[in-house]
Design an enzyme around this catalytic site. Structure first.
Site, mmCIF file in Angstrom:
data_model
loop_
_atom_site.group_PDB
_atom_site.id
_atom_site.type_symbol
_atom_site.label_atom_id
_atom_site.label_comp_id
_atom_site.label_asym_id
_atom_site.label_seq_id
_atom_site.Cartn_x
_atom_site.Cartn_y
_atom_site.Cartn_z
ATOM 1 N N GLY A 239 0.754 -1.249 0.000
ATOM 2 C CA GLY A 239 0.000 0.000 0.000
ATOM 3 C C GLY A 239 0.780 1.293 0.000
ATOM 4 N N GLU A 275 3.805 -6.787 1.612
ATOM 5 C CA GLU A 275 3.306 -7.170 0.281
ATOM 6 C C GLU A 275 3.234 -5.962 -0.647
ATOM 7 O OE1 GLU A 275 -0.638 -8.371 1.250
ATOM 8 O OE2 GLU A 275 -0.040 -10.231 2.213
ATOM 9 N N GLY A 277 3.257 -3.795 -3.952
ATOM 10 C CA GLY A 277 3.159 -3.995 -5.394
ATOM 11 C C GLY A 277 3.615 -2.733 -6.088
ATOM 12 N N ARG A 278 2.752 -1.690 -5.962
ATOM 13 C CA ARG A 278 2.941 -0.455 -6.702
ATOM 14 C C ARG A 278 4.317 0.177 -6.500
ATOM 15 N NH1 ARG A 278 -1.646 2.789 -7.904
ATOM 16 N NH2 ARG A 278 -2.692 1.798 -6.154
ATOM 17 N N CYS A 346 -14.426 4.148 -28.403
ATOM 18 C CA CYS A 346 -15.662 4.903 -28.641
ATOM 19 C C CYS A 346 -16.420 5.229 -27.366
ATOM 20 C CB CYS A 346 -16.540 4.119 -29.586
ATOM 21 S SG CYS A 346 -15.659 3.763 -31.090
ATOM 22 N N GLU A 347 -15.799 5.880 -26.439
ATOM 23 C CA GLU A 347 -16.539 6.476 -25.322
ATOM 24 C C GLU A 347 -15.743 7.655 -24.776
ATOM 25 O OE1 GLU A 347 -16.781 3.976 -21.699
ATOM 26 O OE2 GLU A 347 -16.458 2.304 -23.054
ATOM 27 N N TYR A 375 -0.467 -1.905 -12.156
ATOM 28 C CA TYR A 375 -1.892 -1.878 -12.504
ATOM 29 C C TYR A 375 -2.100 -1.266 -13.890
ATOM 30 C CZ TYR A 375 -1.848 -2.782 -7.528
ATOM 31 O OH TYR A 375 -1.565 -3.315 -6.299
HETATM 32 N N1 LLP Z 1 -1.780 -6.857 -0.475
HETATM 33 C C1 LLP Z 1 -3.121 -6.902 -0.652
HETATM 34 C C2 LLP Z 1 -3.913 -7.796 0.175
HETATM 35 C C3 LLP Z 1 -3.725 -6.078 -1.616
HETATM 36 O O1 LLP Z 1 -5.053 -6.112 -1.789
HETATM 37 C C4 LLP Z 1 -2.934 -5.206 -2.408
HETATM 38 C C5 LLP Z 1 -3.533 -4.365 -3.436
HETATM 39 C C6 LLP Z 1 -1.534 -5.211 -2.192
HETATM 40 C C7 LLP Z 1 -1.002 -6.043 -1.219
HETATM 41 C C8 LLP Z 1 -0.604 -4.351 -2.972
HETATM 42 O O2 LLP Z 1 -0.855 -2.988 -2.765
HETATM 43 P P1 LLP Z 1 0.142 -1.903 -3.376
HETATM 44 O O3 LLP Z 1 1.470 -2.002 -2.640
HETATM 45 O O4 LLP Z 1 0.314 -2.192 -4.832
HETATM 46 O O5 LLP Z 1 -0.543 -0.616 -3.135
HETATM 47 N N2 LLP Z 1 -5.900 -1.210 -9.339
HETATM 48 C C9 LLP Z 1 -5.680 -0.193 -8.339
HETATM 49 C C10 LLP Z 1 -4.956 -0.742 -7.112
HETATM 50 C C11 LLP Z 1 -5.612 -1.944 -6.499
HETATM 51 C C12 LLP Z 1 -4.903 -2.450 -5.268
HETATM 52 C C13 LLP Z 1 -5.444 -3.744 -4.828
HETATM 53 N N3 LLP Z 1 -4.782 -4.370 -3.739
HETATM 54 C C14 LLP Z 1 -4.928 0.973 -8.962
HETATM 55 O O6 LLP Z 1 -4.661 0.947 -10.170
HETATM 56 O O7 LLP Z 1 -4.636 1.956 -8.283
#
Ligand code: LLP
EC number: 4.1.1.20
Length: 421
Positions: A239, A275, A277-278, A346-347, A375
């Site tokens: 997050g 965990e 991701g981003r 087309c939107e 993402y």
């Molecule tokens: N762990 C869990 C349980 C999660 O649900 C998520 C993200 C992460 C880790 C990783 O979070 P991060 O470090 O990437 O913030 N599609 C959306 C973001 C969806 C996030 C979903 N869960 C966007 O494009 O902003």
């Protein structure tokens, strides 16, 4: 910091000119930097040292096998949320002992798959899921290691679609009911309780919500231990946000986040898992696109690109901002003009940016969307029968296509017309 910089007037990914990649693979395409991925992973491992820890990359943010292998080879664990992601982690060479299974709706088939192939732990999100997992594990003659995801009822102060830690959200069990739920978990024959899991949302730009959540987890650790549970691992979720707008103030750094973790839960003697991701993948990727037309509009011009909302959905889905830069470096003296940057779908929602100041651009020019690694490709679709776009990985002065653009034959052949039609 990332590795997409201008050199001699041309935007590069590490040592490769993006115009060269465009000439080889066509546009649009995603491009990832190995050096940035590596750097971001190390920022977290350094921030958590010397605590015993594992950084589990949230595959959902960017799931290409070559990216997973890059991170897996550095020692990263993986956070998966589906059987498909589990298979990706394995296919990238990551052992089950480094794979964590998260997600609110794991099916029995997914549980069987992970228990058969090896798993570090399941992060369980409800009592029915806990019972199902115990049954599946018992039927296979194994014990499933689990944490329970608790919902700490903390406002992550992020976009409502990606906040997960408020009590009205579908995630985890209310922290107030933790004693009861852990007691049942401990009684179930197929489970071994090893820790606690929490994740409050994505793209957090302040540390304070993390602090609130982690203090609650620290309290809970003491309480559950007193109730006889051997809590030895804390999964603190992902997050941490990234700077999408270079002109804006930056979110906290991994080092500050690590210091917060040490301050709140560092003295509990637990192994720490995160965990992200981003923060690892977001600024390690860009989307390169070509201007198809410049169309005169009322008051300002439209830049019509060959990329669209099906390739990068974040602007139309979350109103997200992505910096857009020309691939040929503009002269410093050139005056920017406002464009509405749109795709061909087309939107009207197929709009990347409104009144975005950019140097004058013409048909055929290349532009790059920054911060598109997370993402981006994973949320792409073939809406309007636009093929999924290729992904390219750069390392130093070489690059490789790590997912090819499908041909129209491949796309059409996925459909079948029944013989009775
Ligand atoms: N762990 C869990 C349980 C999660 O649900 C998520 C993200 C992460 C880790 C990783 O979070 P991060 O470090 O990437 O913030 N599609 C959306 C973001 C969806 C996030 C979903 N869960 C966007 O494009 O902003």
């Amino acid at each position: 910091m990332d590795h997409f910089l201008y050199r001699n007037g041309a935007l590069h990914a590490e040592d490769v000119a993006l115009a060269d990649i465009a000439a080889t693979v066509g546009t649009p395409f995603y491009c990832y930097s190995t050096a940035t991925l590596t750097r971001h992973y190390h920022l977290f491992t350094e921030a958590l040292s010397p605590l015993p820890h594992m950084v589990c990359f949230a595959i959902k943010s960017l799931s290409n096998l070559a990216v997973l292998k890059t991170l897996g080879d550095l020692g990263a664990g993986m956070d998966v949320v589906s059987g498909g992601e589990y298979l990706r982690a394995k296919a990238a060479g990551v052992p089950g002992s480094r794979i964590v299974f998260s997600g609110v709706g794991k099916t029995r088939e997914e549980m069987r798959l992970a228990l058969g192939g090896g798993i570090r732990q399941f992060n369980v999100e409800s009592e029915p899921e806990m019972r199902a997992l115990s049954e599946v594990a018992s039927s296979m003659g194994v014990i499933a290691p689990i944490t329970v995801r608790v919902n700490p009822d903390v406002d992550a102060r992020t976009h409502e679609k990606i906040a997960t830690g408020k009590k009205e959200n579908k995630f985890g069990i209310p922290i107030a009911r933790a004693s009861e739920v852990y007691a049942e978990a401990a009684r179930l024959p197929g489970l071994e309780v090893i820790g606690i899991d929490v994740h409050i949302g994505s793209q957090l730009t302040e540390l304070e919500p993390f602090e609130q959540a982690y203090l609650k987890v620290a309290d809970l650790t003491h309480r559950l231990r007193a109730e006889g549970h051997d809590i030895r691992r804390l999964d603190l979720g992902g997050g941490l946000g990234i700077p999408y707008e270079r002109s804006n103030s930056a979110p906290p750094l991994p080092l500050e986040y690590g210091a917060l973790i040490k301050r709140t839960v560092g003295d509990l003697g637990c192994e720490i898992e995160i965990e992200p991701g981003r923060l690892i993948s977001g600024n390690a990727g860009i989307l390169v696109s070509r201007v198809i037309y410049v169309k005169e509009g009322e008051g300002r011009d439209f830049l019509i690109l060959d990329a669209a909302m099906n390739d990068l959905v974040r602007p139309s889905m979350y109103g997200a901002h992505h910096d857009i830069v020309p691939v040929v470096e503009p002269e410093p003296a050139i005056e920017a003009q406002p464009y509405d940057v749109v795709g061909p779908v087309c939107e009207t929602g197929d709009t990347f940016a409104k009144a975005r100041p950019l140097p004058p651009l013409a048909e055929g020019d290349l532009v790059a969307f920054r911060s598109a690694g997370a993402y981006g490709a994973v949320m792409a679709s073939e809406y309007n029968t636009r093929p999924l776009i290729p992904e390219v990985l750069v390392k130093g002065d070489h690059f490789a296509v790590i997912r090819a653009r499908p041909t129209f034959d491949e796309i059409l052949n996925r459909d079948t017309i029944p013989e009775w039609l």
